[in-house]
Scaffold this motif. Sequence first.
Motif, PDB file in Angstrom:
ATOM      1  N   SER A   1      17.311   5.058  13.463  1.00 58.57           N
ATOM      2  CA  SER A   1      16.682   3.646  13.615  1.00 58.57           C
ATOM      3  C   SER A   1      14.954   4.142  13.756  1.00 58.57           C
ATOM      4  O   SER A   1      14.218   3.178  13.803  1.00 58.57           O
ATOM      5  N   MET A   2      14.651   5.262  13.578  1.00 64.91           N
ATOM      6  CA  MET A   2      13.248   5.560  13.659  1.00 64.91           C
ATOM      7  C   MET A   2      12.652   4.888  12.258  1.00 64.91           C
ATOM      8  O   MET A   2      11.417   4.894  12.361  1.00 64.91           O
ATOM      9  N   SER A   3      13.491   4.700  11.480  1.00 67.73           N
ATOM     10  CA  SER A   3      13.164   4.052  10.143  1.00 67.73           C
ATOM     11  C   SER A   3      12.439   2.915  10.248  1.00 67.73           C
ATOM     12  O   SER A   3      11.463   2.314   9.331  1.00 67.73           O
ATOM     13  N   LYS A   4      12.806   2.232  11.584  1.00 74.64           N
ATOM     14  CA  LYS A   4      12.215   0.747  11.671  1.00 74.64           C
ATOM     15  C   LYS A   4      10.918   0.694  11.760  1.00 74.64           C
ATOM     16  O   LYS A   4      10.056  -0.121  11.607  1.00 74.64           O
ATOM     17  N   SER A   5      10.333   1.989  12.371  1.00 70.97           N
ATOM     18  CA  SER A   5       8.921   2.009  12.642  1.00 70.97           C
ATOM     19  C   SER A   5       7.930   1.991  11.348  1.00 70.97           C
ATOM     20  O   SER A   5       6.985   1.742  11.183  1.00 70.97           O
ATOM     21  N   PHE A   6       8.613   2.832  10.595  1.00 71.31           N
ATOM     22  CA  PHE A   6       8.232   2.883   9.121  1.00 71.31           C
ATOM     23  C   PHE A   6       8.028   1.737   8.397  1.00 71.31           C
ATOM     24  O   PHE A   6       6.926   1.051   8.020  1.00 71.31           O
ATOM     25  N   ILE A   7       9.054   0.786   8.672  1.00 70.18           N
ATOM     26  CA  ILE A   7       9.134  -0.528   8.054  1.00 70.18           C
ATOM     27  C   ILE A   7       8.053  -1.457   8.634  1.00 70.18           C
ATOM     28  O   ILE A   7       7.210  -2.253   8.012  1.00 70.18           O
ATOM     29  N   SER A   8       7.780  -1.375  10.115  1.00 68.65           N
ATOM     30  CA  SER A   8       6.600  -2.208  10.615  1.00 68.65           C
ATOM     31  C   SER A   8       5.370  -1.677  10.095  1.00 68.65           C
ATOM     32  O   SER A   8       4.520  -2.598   9.948  1.00 68.65           O
ATOM     33  N   ALA A   9       5.138  -0.360   9.996  1.00 70.06           N
ATOM     34  CA  ALA A   9       3.875  -0.131   9.311  1.00 70.06           C
ATOM     35  C   ALA A   9       3.702  -0.652   7.885  1.00 70.06           C
ATOM     36  O   ALA A   9       2.440  -1.103   7.627  1.00 70.06           O
ATOM     37  N   LEU A  10       4.607  -0.786   7.183  1.00 71.57           N
ATOM     38  CA  LEU A  10       4.542  -1.203   5.675  1.00 71.57           C
ATOM     39  C   LEU A  10       4.264  -2.939   5.693  1.00 71.57           C
ATOM     40  O   LEU A  10       3.536  -3.559   4.959  1.00 71.57           O
ATOM     41  N   PHE A  11       5.082  -3.438   6.918  1.00 75.73           N
ATOM     42  CA  PHE A  11       4.745  -4.880   7.153  1.00 75.73           C
ATOM     43  C   PHE A  11       3.260  -5.153   7.372  1.00 75.73           C
ATOM     44  O   PHE A  11       2.836  -6.096   6.952  1.00 75.73           O
ATOM     45  N   GLY A  12       2.660  -4.382   8.510  1.00 79.54           N
ATOM     46  CA  GLY A  12       1.282  -4.628   8.732  1.00 79.54           C
ATOM     47  C   GLY A  12       0.360  -4.336   7.526  1.00 79.54           C
ATOM     48  O   GLY A  12      -0.393  -5.122   7.218  1.00 79.54           O
ATOM     49  N   ILE A  13       0.699  -3.498   6.736  1.00 75.02           N
ATOM     50  CA  ILE A  13      -0.113  -3.209   5.337  1.00 75.02           C
ATOM     51  C   ILE A  13       0.092  -4.431   4.350  1.00 75.02           C
ATOM     52  O   ILE A  13      -1.109  -5.053   4.089  1.00 75.02           O
ATOM     53  N   ALA A  14       1.138  -5.056   4.328  1.00 75.96           N
ATOM     54  CA  ALA A  14       1.500  -6.294   3.380  1.00 75.96           C
ATOM     55  C   ALA A  14       0.802  -7.368   4.019  1.00 75.96           C
ATOM     56  O   ALA A  14       0.059  -8.051   3.187  1.00 75.96           O
ATOM     57  N   ILE A  15       0.808  -7.595   5.438  1.00 79.14           N
ATOM     58  CA  ILE A  15       0.033  -8.706   5.963  1.00 79.14           C
ATOM     59  C   ILE A  15      -1.623  -8.335   5.482  1.00 79.14           C
ATOM     60  O   ILE A  15      -2.131  -9.625   5.255  1.00 79.14           O
ATOM     61  N   SER A  16      -1.926  -7.359   5.693  1.00 80.44           N
ATOM     62  CA  SER A  16      -3.704  -7.010   5.610  1.00 80.44           C
ATOM     63  C   SER A  16      -3.789  -7.502   4.152  1.00 80.44           C
ATOM     64  O   SER A  16      -5.074  -7.762   3.689  1.00 80.44           O
ATOM     65  N   GLU A  17      -2.816  -7.268   3.166  1.00 86.15           N
ATOM     66  CA  GLU A  17      -3.125  -7.376   1.890  1.00 86.15           C
ATOM     67  C   GLU A  17      -2.758  -8.857   1.298  1.00 86.15           C
ATOM     68  O   GLU A  17      -3.209  -9.002   0.071  1.00 86.15           O
ATOM     69  N   GLY A  18      -2.588  -9.752   2.194  1.00 83.87           N
ATOM     70  CA  GLY A  18      -2.378 -11.095   1.951  1.00 83.87           C
ATOM     71  C   GLY A  18      -1.006 -11.411   1.447  1.00 83.87           C
ATOM     72  O   GLY A  18      -0.957 -12.732   0.935  1.00 83.87           O
ATOM     73  N   LYS A  19       0.221 -10.609   1.236  1.00 81.65           N
ATOM     74  CA  LYS A  19       1.201 -10.931   0.973  1.00 81.65           C
ATOM     75  C   LYS A  19       1.948 -11.620   1.770  1.00 81.65           C
ATOM     76  O   LYS A  19       3.010 -12.267   1.256  1.00 81.65           O
ATOM     77  N   ILE A  20       1.816 -11.493   3.108  1.00 77.96           N
ATOM     78  CA  ILE A  20       2.621 -12.450   4.043  1.00 77.96           C
ATOM     79  C   ILE A  20       1.472 -13.027   4.730  1.00 77.96           C
ATOM     80  O   ILE A  20       0.339 -12.376   5.413  1.00 77.96           O
ATOM     81  N   LYS A  21       1.259 -14.370   4.922  1.00 80.63           N
ATOM     82  CA  LYS A  21       0.236 -15.029   5.615  1.00 80.63           C
ATOM     83  C   LYS A  21       0.205 -14.892   7.115  1.00 80.63           C
ATOM     84  O   LYS A  21      -0.737 -14.806   7.441  1.00 80.63           O
TER      85      LYS A  21
END
Length: 404
Positions: free
Chosen positions: A131-151
């Motif tokens: 489950s440490m991989s969950k924290s990597f997914i969180s980082a990618l999610f934050g990046i996607a939001i900064s790029e406007g891919k998720i509003k």
Amino acid sequence: MKLIRRILLTLFIFILLVSLIAGVFFRREARRLYYVITLFDQDKISQNFRGIVDIFPTSVVKKPDRPNRFPYATSRIQLPAYFSHEDSTINTQNFLDYTLTDGLLIIHHDTIVFEQYSNGFSETDHHISWSMSKSFISALFGIAISEGKIKSIEQTVTEYLPELKGTGYDGVRIKDVLQMSTGVGFNEDYGDFNSDINRMGRYLALGMSMDDFAASLKRERTPGTYNHYVSVNTHVLGMILKRVTGQSIAQYMEERLWQKIGAESDGYWIVDDTGMEFVLGGLNLIMRDYAKIGQLYLDSGRWQGQQIVPESWVLASITPDAPHLIPGSPNSNRPSGYGYQWWIPEGGDDEFLAQGIYNQFIYVDPDKALVLVKLSSNYRFKKEKISSRNITLSFFRTIAEGLN
């Protein structure tokens, strides 16, 4: 008589052909299923955690041509011979042996001050993250939001994944998914053979779609009111990432994270038979690369002066912002607090962790400029989950206290 013999021979040949075809098509699934069932056996667990990528199909996260390596301190630290936990004094080496510590890495002020491998592992071996991989997914999610891919994380899951309408995730805020507060019913007892988490493991072993598994879950509570750790929540985050980026998780991670922080080795995601990454626990890295996500978050999302993950996202990820997310909350099934796929331990100041079953940890203490990684094959985890985690936390804090 000749006709009967001919019929029997034809029937025998037909059965033989069917058996051969079934062997070709299902041998892989049968091997995976056996692997899942025996994955945590005492005599196999370390080897299994090192060799998972040889059993399951994977997608590769390629390292950069010029990796960044943590420098080594001219003088290494010594581990404390003993440490205290509650009213007990614990021998450090006995603790490390008892929890089958495969690797231990301590980084202080961006520098390796301790590194040790055991149980057949070396610095070049990959270890399953769980489950440490969950924290990597969180980082990618934050990046996607900064790029406007998720509003916004205030949007609902089904705005991005309409196929989950009518399921436990229908109308649930993305924020509640990030914070493990979806209200979805899920039994995550690894000691129960028929629990949802073990059923999910067999599901994956047989090559079935994890998207379909997520769609099978039902609502149990009102979303946003109770912190119930449900691993499949992270799979839903992965589904959203894949939908909004138009890329696989491995491709997006390689471009937006892995290349930029200068990983030393390729990473490997376990994938199901549809090609979807097992984002809730399927990342395999070398130990030093696990430390890099800890160092990245210690430095507020910056790597060598470049902002990789938004600073605001990092802060929100490690800050419980509702009563049910606070450490020790009665509205939680875990003693620790929770952010966006990161744990906030009870009794601490600014510490936070990524953690996985069988004692995998990335521990970060910003005040001490400390990142500590412990990789393990602790087969006793099923019976000692909470006590083992708490003892490990005391061990980490003892190391932190001894640093300047």
